[in-house]
Design an enzyme around this catalytic site. Structure first.
Site, PDB file in Angstrom:
ATOM      1  N   GLY A  33       0.825  -1.200   0.000  1.00  0.00           N
ATOM      2  CA  GLY A  33       0.000   0.000   0.000  1.00  0.00           C
ATOM      3  C   GLY A  33       0.856   1.245   0.000  1.00  0.00           C
ATOM      4  N   ASN A  34       0.232   2.385   0.197  1.00  0.00           N
ATOM      5  CA  ASN A  34       0.990   3.637   0.253  1.00  0.00           C
ATOM      6  C   ASN A  34       0.366   4.558   1.296  1.00  0.00           C
ATOM      7  OD1 ASN A  34      -0.958   5.574  -1.133  1.00  0.00           O
ATOM      8  ND2 ASN A  34      -0.762   3.974  -2.697  1.00  0.00           N
ATOM      9  N   ARG A  35       0.983   5.710   1.489  1.00  0.00           N
ATOM     10  CA  ARG A  35       0.641   6.566   2.629  1.00  0.00           C
ATOM     11  C   ARG A  35      -0.456   7.583   2.336  1.00  0.00           C
ATOM     12  NH1 ARG A  35       6.228   9.067   3.921  1.00  0.00           N
ATOM     13  NH2 ARG A  35       5.071  10.171   5.548  1.00  0.00           N
ATOM     14  N   SER A  36      -1.116   7.493   1.211  1.00  0.00           N
ATOM     15  CA  SER A  36      -2.139   8.498   0.904  1.00  0.00           C
ATOM     16  C   SER A  36      -3.311   8.411   1.886  1.00  0.00           C
ATOM     17  CB  SER A  36      -2.645   8.300  -0.526  1.00  0.00           C
ATOM     18  OG  SER A  36      -3.636   9.250  -0.805  1.00  0.00           O
ATOM     19  N   ALA A 100      -3.905   7.755  -5.015  1.00  0.00           N
ATOM     20  CA  ALA A 100      -2.569   7.211  -5.294  1.00  0.00           C
ATOM     21  C   ALA A 100      -2.720   5.717  -5.562  1.00  0.00           C
ATOM     22  CB  ALA A 100      -1.648   7.465  -4.109  1.00  0.00           C
TER      23      ALA A 100
END
Ligand code: CTP
Ligand code: CA
Length: 232
Positions: A33-36, A100
């Site tokens: 995943g990512n930090r958005s 994102a």
């Protein structure tokens, strides 16, 4: 979100916004995943709704309250986000890809949880590229004059500046507007404040220095309203 004196310049327009970050599952309990956080996309949805638009918001793994008067859809993976954006944006006046999406996903999805082996070795995860949703949307516009907005979090390097990379991305993605964040210091994610430049395909450039995500959202709406063709 800053009120803008009751401006209703998006009345009668359908605006579709994506927000958040996608997750790509490795096994039933693990993902890439990512930090958005979704804050910027949600702010745009609220701003557009406050200016009279009918807004559809597609959120990927966002834990924020639904903005009032906005239709909210929830997705998790990039593939789900793609499908939701393509169907929600058919005939829309403007599309804003603030989400994102993960660029890659695991080639294989393990049906059972991956177990540690006793010899201390670690699995190698093969990845494949995800579809480019923005490129697909901009290559298949579903309405004349449909305004398409992308986001780019860029870092500069010794050869090119943040804005050099951003102009190239605007062209490559075929978008009308690109909201550019300089993330060289890692200061944007999950924060209320943001620094942004909104670049236009027409060569325009609007600075939003140290503005809140609500202010960035209204500048994006200003630019969308400026580019939209007169309604029938
Ligand atoms: N985007 C998209 N689909 C993807 C990846 C990105 O629609 N699979 C959108 C994002 O929502 C954003 C814009 O494209 O609006 C730019 O995202 P970015 O990650 O900067 O672009 P990439 O083409 O993935 O390039 P990079 O290699 O720099 O990550
Ligand atoms: Ca990317």
């Amino acid at each position: 979100v800053i009120a803008r004196g009751g401006v209703r310049d998006l009345a009668g327009r359908h605006v579709v916004v994506s927000a958040g970050g996608t997750r790509e599952y490795l096994d039933p309990v693990r993902f890439l995943g990512n930090r958005s956080s979704g804050l910027q996309g949600y702010a745009i949805a609220r701003a557009a709704a406050s200016r009279g638009a009918e807004v559809t918001l597609v959120g990927a793994n966002v834990s924020l309250p639904d903005p009032a008067g906005v239709k909210v859809l929830s997705v998790s993976t990039t593939s789900e986000l793609r499908d939701a954006m393509i169907s929600a944006s058919a005939g829309a006046d403007a599309i804003v890809m603030a989400a994102a999406p993960a660029d890659f996903r695991p080639l294989h999805l393990f049906e059972a949880k991956i177990k540690k082996s006793s010899d201390g070795s670690a699995p190698v995860i093969d990845l494949m590229q995800n579809p480019d949703i923005l490129l697909e949307l901009s290559s298949n516009r579903t309405k004349d004059g449909q305004v398409i907005v992308g986001f780019a979090a860029e870092t500069g390097d010794a050869h090119f500046s943040v804005l050099d990379y951003a102009r190239k991305k605007l062209d490559r993605k075929g978008v009308d507007l690109l909201v550019v964040n300089d993330v060289s210091d890692g200061k944007v994610f999950g924060k209320a404040d943001n620094e942004a430049v909104v670049l236009g395909r027409d060569g325009s450039s609007v600075d939003v220095p140290r503005a809140s995500k609500g202010e960035v959202a209204h500048v994006v709406c200003d630019e969308i309203a400026r580019l939209l063709p007169l309604s029938e």
